[in-house]
Design an enzyme around this catalytic site. Structure first.
Site, mmCIF file in Angstrom:
data_model
loop_
_atom_site.group_PDB
_atom_site.id
_atom_site.type_symbol
_atom_site.label_atom_id
_atom_site.label_comp_id
_atom_site.label_asym_id
_atom_site.label_seq_id
_atom_site.Cartn_x
_atom_site.Cartn_y
_atom_site.Cartn_z
ATOM 1 C CE LYS A 162 -3.129 -42.745 5.248
ATOM 2 N NZ LYS A 162 -2.463 -42.329 6.483
ATOM 3 N NE ARG A 164 -6.150 -33.828 12.009
ATOM 4 C CZ ARG A 164 -4.949 -33.929 12.561
ATOM 5 N NH1 ARG A 164 -4.324 -32.846 12.979
ATOM 6 N NH2 ARG A 164 -4.382 -35.111 12.722
HETATM 7 N N1 BES Z 1 -6.553 -42.556 8.864
HETATM 8 C C1 BES Z 1 -5.334 -42.004 9.318
HETATM 9 C C2 BES Z 1 -4.973 -42.435 10.719
HETATM 10 C C3 BES Z 1 -4.517 -43.849 10.885
HETATM 11 C C4 BES Z 1 -3.200 -44.189 10.682
HETATM 12 C C5 BES Z 1 -5.399 -44.808 11.297
HETATM 13 C C6 BES Z 1 -2.788 -45.484 10.886
HETATM 14 C C7 BES Z 1 -4.979 -46.100 11.482
HETATM 15 C C8 BES Z 1 -3.673 -46.437 11.279
HETATM 16 C C9 BES Z 1 -5.414 -40.473 9.317
HETATM 17 O O1 BES Z 1 -6.229 -39.911 8.350
HETATM 18 C C10 BES Z 1 -4.030 -39.982 9.075
HETATM 19 O O2 BES Z 1 -3.525 -40.223 8.029
HETATM 20 N N2 BES Z 1 -3.463 -39.316 10.061
HETATM 21 C C11 BES Z 1 -2.137 -38.806 9.959
HETATM 22 C C12 BES Z 1 -2.120 -37.434 10.564
HETATM 23 C C13 BES Z 1 -0.862 -36.685 10.304
HETATM 24 C C14 BES Z 1 -0.755 -36.332 8.844
HETATM 25 C C15 BES Z 1 -0.849 -35.451 11.159
HETATM 26 C C16 BES Z 1 -1.219 -39.751 10.710
HETATM 27 O O3 BES Z 1 -1.610 -40.263 11.765
HETATM 28 O O4 BES Z 1 -0.135 -39.999 10.239
HETATM 29 MN MN MN Z 2 -5.190 -39.594 6.507
#
Ligand code: BES
Ligand code: MN
Ligand code: ZN
Length: 495
Positions: A265, A339
């Protein structure tokens, strides 16, 4: 902080010694000749105070009232929402004062039922919550006691008890979600769960890497690989029902820190990924509340807990892993890790032959874009379950919104290299994530709550909200089957 419920006449309210008396004043202001009612009526008449929810007027040592301070708090139409606004405003005004004992009067409201009392208790607890675990000096809590004053105990008691029980669960959820990742590792979460196991009706088992490997949770283990912190799989049981009664299973995403892994990230606001175990924290808080409320039902809590880190051993985009269900998964993005841990917990849930399974996860940024911080995303292929959860959201003021699950949303999860891919592009990201989970939830009624937008707040009020504990607790209390009437003696046809 302690809560107490009391009935007092208007005259006794005026005579009761306390540091602050908060008087909720509804639109249809009460009539009476006591000093408090006269004060409120006079303030409204002169235009110095309005009964609109959230409006305040304070007085110091007013005549014929024993309280040191009086706070008139507008409670509008007297709805639970207005009561919440009013109590929040009043308690915020008392923050950083030396008030120790507060009297909160609901006597003047047109209808003060158990729902109003619960709303008042929860708003008080919420406004007074302070995080202090990782401060060198604990933040001093001056406020010791809140006495709720109502006109009839009988109609208030149940709401009061529910509110107090729920507030304990909420505090636990907020505490664990707020803790930084180095103070809330999978191991520490396991220990927190073990503590809950000391409460009546609760049993806890914590599995480590060896047991999880034996179970064949290849997807969960794949996420944990990149971290030095060993994973934990936490199993909580609340046995309040009969032995033969099928349980409700709650599954909480327990990523104690989400860097994204190799699909790392951006740096900005990455600290907020310490809240990525908000689902797990809500399961712990719900069990805390169950221990207080002791409803007659069986509940299982499952928490797959690990960190998502980049490392020489971490999973790489394109890797294929085998889940506990036997389905193979191509991990195209290591940041879609939630997931991957949830799917194995869903498979594990099958052994309980559950009545329903609800997973709770800070799963997608896409859900934050879709619904913001107001409503959690609700996904379910079972209409009755979806309706119960939505109704619980409404009654607890912890709202959610049902999202679609059309099969076409799963098209993007197709891949040549495994049974399913873990991502499907940006479009409809919250739904495609739910479609992935649905593949592992075929053997029971299932619902998924995406709480990425609702579990915590950014900005000035940064911190855990404790959601969706109120929704979950109301949902569970609604699952208690009414006691079966004793069957009438049947006249046997056989002699
Ligand atoms: N923990 C994150 C989701 C999230 C993002 C929660 C922002 C709260 C605030 C999750 O594990 C994630 O990173 N999801 C990705 C999925 C994507 C790679 C398909 C996302 O939402 O960007
Ligand atoms: Mn994630
Ligand atoms: Zn995550």
């Amino acid at each position: 902080m302690d809560f107490e419920l009391k009935t007092l006449t208007p005259a006794r309210i005026c005579a009761e010694k306390c540091d602050a008396l908060i008087v909720l004043v509804g639109e249809a202001a009460a009539s009476g000749s006591d000093a408090v009612t006269t004060l409120a009526a006079g303030a409204i008449k002169s235009g110095d105070f309005e009964s609109k929810a959230g409006k305040l007027l304070s007085a110091y040592r007013p005549q014929d009232i024993s309280a040191t301070r009086v706070l008139l708090a507008g409670a509008g139409d007297g709805s639970t929402k207005s009561i919440r606004t009013a109590v929040h405003a009043a308690m915020a005004a008392l923050k950083s004062t030396n008030v120790r004992r507060v009297l909160l009067s609901l006597v003047g409201l047109p209808k003060a039922d158990h729902e109003s009392v619960r709303a008042a208790v929860l708003a008080c607890a919420d406004a007074c919550y302070v995080y202090s675990t990782t401060k060198s000096k604990p933040v001093e809590q001056k406020l010791q006691r809140v006495v709720l004053v109502v006109s009839a105990l009988a109609s208030s008691r149940a709401g009061f008890d529910k509110g107090v029980g729920l507030s304990k669960g909420l505090a636990l959820t907020r505490e664990w979600a707020n803790r930084p990742a180095n103070h809330a590792t999978p191991t520490l979460l396991g220990q927190a769960a073990k503590e809950l196991g000391k409460l009546p009706g609760i049993k806890v088992e914590v599995l480590g890497p060896r047991e999880v490997s034996k179970l064949g949770m290849g997807s969960f283990m794949a996420v944990a690989r990149g971290s030095e912190e060993p994973l934990r799989f936490i199993v909580l049981r609340y046995d309040g029902g009969t032995k033969t009664e099928a349980p409700v299973v709650l599954i909480g995403k327990g990523i104690t820190f989400d860097t994204g892994g190799i699909s790392i990230k951006p740096a900005a606001e990455m600290d907020e990924m310490k809240y990525d175990m908000g689902g797990a924290a809500s399961v712990l808080g719900t069990f805390r509340a169950l221990a207080e409320l002791q409803p007659a039902l069986n509940v299982i809590g499952l928490i797959p807990a690990c960190e998502n880190m980049p490392d020489g051993r971490a999973i790489k985009p394109g890797d294929v892993v085998t889940s506990m269900s036997g389905q193979t998964i191509e991990i195209l993005n290591t940041d879609a890790e939630g997931r991957l841990v949830l799917c194995d917990a869903l498979t594990y849930a099958e052994r309980f032959k559950p009545r329903a399974v609800v997973d709770i996860a800070t799963l997608t940024g896409a859900c934050v874009i879709a619904l913001g911080g107001v409503r959690s995303g609700l996904f379910s292929s079972d209409d009755a379950l979806a309706q119960s959860l939505a109704a619980a959201g409404d009654s607890s003021m912890d709202l959610c919104w049902r999202m679609p699950l059309d099969d076409e949303y799963a098209d993007g999860l197709k891949t040549h290299f495994a049974d399913v891919a873990n991502v499907a592009g940006r479009a409809g990201g919250a739904i495609t994530a739910a479609k992935f989970l649905q593949r592992f939830a075929g053997k029971f009624p299932w619902a998924h709550l995406d709480i990425a937008g609702t579990a915590w707040k950014s900005g000035a009020a940064k911190g855990s909200t404790g959601r969706p504990v109120p929704l979950l607790v109301d949902f569970l209390l609604g699952q208690v089957q009414p006691a079966r009437p004793v069957p009438k003696k049947r006249v046997s046809s056989r002699a």
